[in-house]
Write an enzyme that holds these catalytic residues in place. Structure first.
Site, PDB file in Angstrom:
ATOM      1  N   GLY A   1      -2.683  -6.387   5.843  1.00 30.74           N
ATOM      2  CA  GLY A   1      -3.978  -5.781   6.109  1.00 30.74           C
ATOM      3  C   GLY A   1      -4.790  -6.489   7.168  1.00 30.74           C
TER       4      GLY A   1
ATOM      5  N   GLY B   1      -8.315  -5.645   2.653  1.00 28.35           N
ATOM      6  CA  GLY B   1      -7.409  -5.435   3.781  1.00 28.35           C
ATOM      7  C   GLY B   1      -7.808  -4.195   4.574  1.00 28.35           C
ATOM      8  CG  ASP B   2      -4.586  -2.004   6.146  1.00 28.79           C
ATOM      9  OD1 ASP B   2      -4.225  -2.899   5.343  1.00 28.79           O
ATOM     10  OD2 ASP B   2      -3.959  -0.931   6.275  1.00 28.79           O
TER      11      ASP B   2
ATOM     12  CB  THR C   1      -0.810   0.022   1.326  1.00 27.62           C
ATOM     13  OG1 THR C   1      -1.433  -1.224   1.461  1.00 27.62           O
ATOM     14  CG2 THR C   1      -1.830   1.116   1.348  1.00 27.62           C
TER      15      THR C   1
ATOM     16  NE  ARG D   1      -6.062  -9.539   1.942  1.00 28.96           N
ATOM     17  CZ  ARG D   1      -5.513  -8.327   2.028  1.00 28.96           C
ATOM     18  NH1 ARG D   1      -5.561  -7.498   1.007  1.00 28.96           N
ATOM     19  NH2 ARG D   1      -4.902  -7.944   3.124  1.00 28.96           N
TER      20      ARG D   1
ATOM     21  N   GLY E   1       1.029  -2.361   5.115  1.00 29.92           N
ATOM     22  CA  GLY E   1       1.487  -3.630   5.680  1.00 29.92           C
ATOM     23  C   GLY E   1       0.432  -4.700   5.565  1.00 29.92           C
TER      24      GLY E   1
END
Ligand code: GLY
Length: 287
Positions: free
Chosen positions: A207, A183-184, A153, A181, A205
């Site tokens: 997620g 992530g964060d 990211t 999927r 990083g």
């Protein structure tokens, strides 16, 4: 009026020696795009969008062009942007076919929904006339992504001369991730947050780990007492509990900037009003 500040990152990752120059050059171009906005009296929101758009255009970074493909060979991107003055959020999840997810997120900033996912996000992008990219244009011959290595990211946080804060993230996710999927990066309080007077943060990083620990939320809380460096370092250190590594950039409510990571490298650039030029690092030990 206050001194403006901008700090951006090109991902918590491992940078091979042959990729160092592209990372440094890309950060230099991206921080200049945001700096120009702030020098001209522009807003923190405009600055973080401008910097992230450059990072999305460059294949060395895992966002926009250069995104890591899913297990099905598709490109699904996530991005978000947050205005610390109004707490407005715009975010897109698993969006396809767009060159600049952050600008689609930006277009959502003042709409009622804060997040749009999948086909709805891509349809919204088409409706607002967002710049479209083919799958082939988004995929690159970057050896890092071909080898299945994560190169994560991108993000930016800024404080403008009106004391307004903003944060933005953009990602292609993890190499070989399941279709769908998430992530964060699009989730407020996980991959980013911004609130005037408190701070702004953008993370990178693993997620799942960042989301399970709601790291952006914890960093915002820790900015009340700790320096940004320490607030981020303490928070990413918690990732040992759940696995994975990461890094983040932040500006606190008083305008202090900082960054920390526990990944092998973390490509970071920062510039503050009055500086002769930006500072660029590929990891903290080099500072
Ligand atoms: N940090 C980006 C992701 O895990 O998707």
């Amino acid at each position: 009026m206050t001194a403006w500040k901008l700090i951006i990152h090109g991902g918590a990752k491992e940078i091979a020696p042959e990729e160092e120059t592209d990372n440094r050059d890309g950060l230099a171009e991206a921080i200049e795009a945001g700096r120009k906005v702030l020098v001209d009296g522009g807003t923190a929101i405009d600055a973080v969008e401008a910097s992230v758009r450059v990072l999305e255009r460059l294949p060395v970074f895992n966002a926009g062009r250069g995104s890591d493909p899913t297990v099905r060979g598709e490109i699904e991107m996530c991005s978000a942007i947050m205005d610390g003055a109004s707490l407005d959020i715009g975010g897109v999840i698993a969006i396809q076919e767009v060159c600049h997810p952050v600008s689609v997120a930006r277009a959502l900033l003042h709409e009622a929904p804060i997040l749009l996912a999948g086909k709805g996000a891509t349809r919204f992008a088409r409706e607002i006339g967002a710049e479209l990219c083919t799958l082939e244009e988004l995929k690159t011959a970057d050896p890092a992504s071909e080898g299945g290595e994560t190169h994560d990211t991108v993000g930016a946080v800024a404080l403008d001369s009106h004391r307004d804060l903003a944060a933005a993230t953009s990602t292609g996710g993890l190499a070989g991730q399941m279709s769908g999927r998430v992530g964060d990066s699009p989730m407020p309080g996980c991959g980013y947050y911004a609130e005037n007077g408190v701070g702004a943060v953008a993370l990178s990083g693993h997620g799942e780990g960042i989301a399970r620990l709601r790291l952006a939320s914890k960093i915002m809380h820790r900015l009340n007492g700790l320096t940004p460096d320490q607030a981020i370092a303490d928070s990413v250190a918690e990732m040992m509990r759940v696995g994975g590594d990461g890094g983040g950039v932040a500006i606190d409510g008083t305008g202090r900037i900082g960054w920390a990571h526990n990944s092998p490298h973390f490509a970071v650039a920062s510039v503050v009003e009055g500086d002769n030029g930006p500072a660029i690092w590929l990891r903290k030990q080099d500072r």
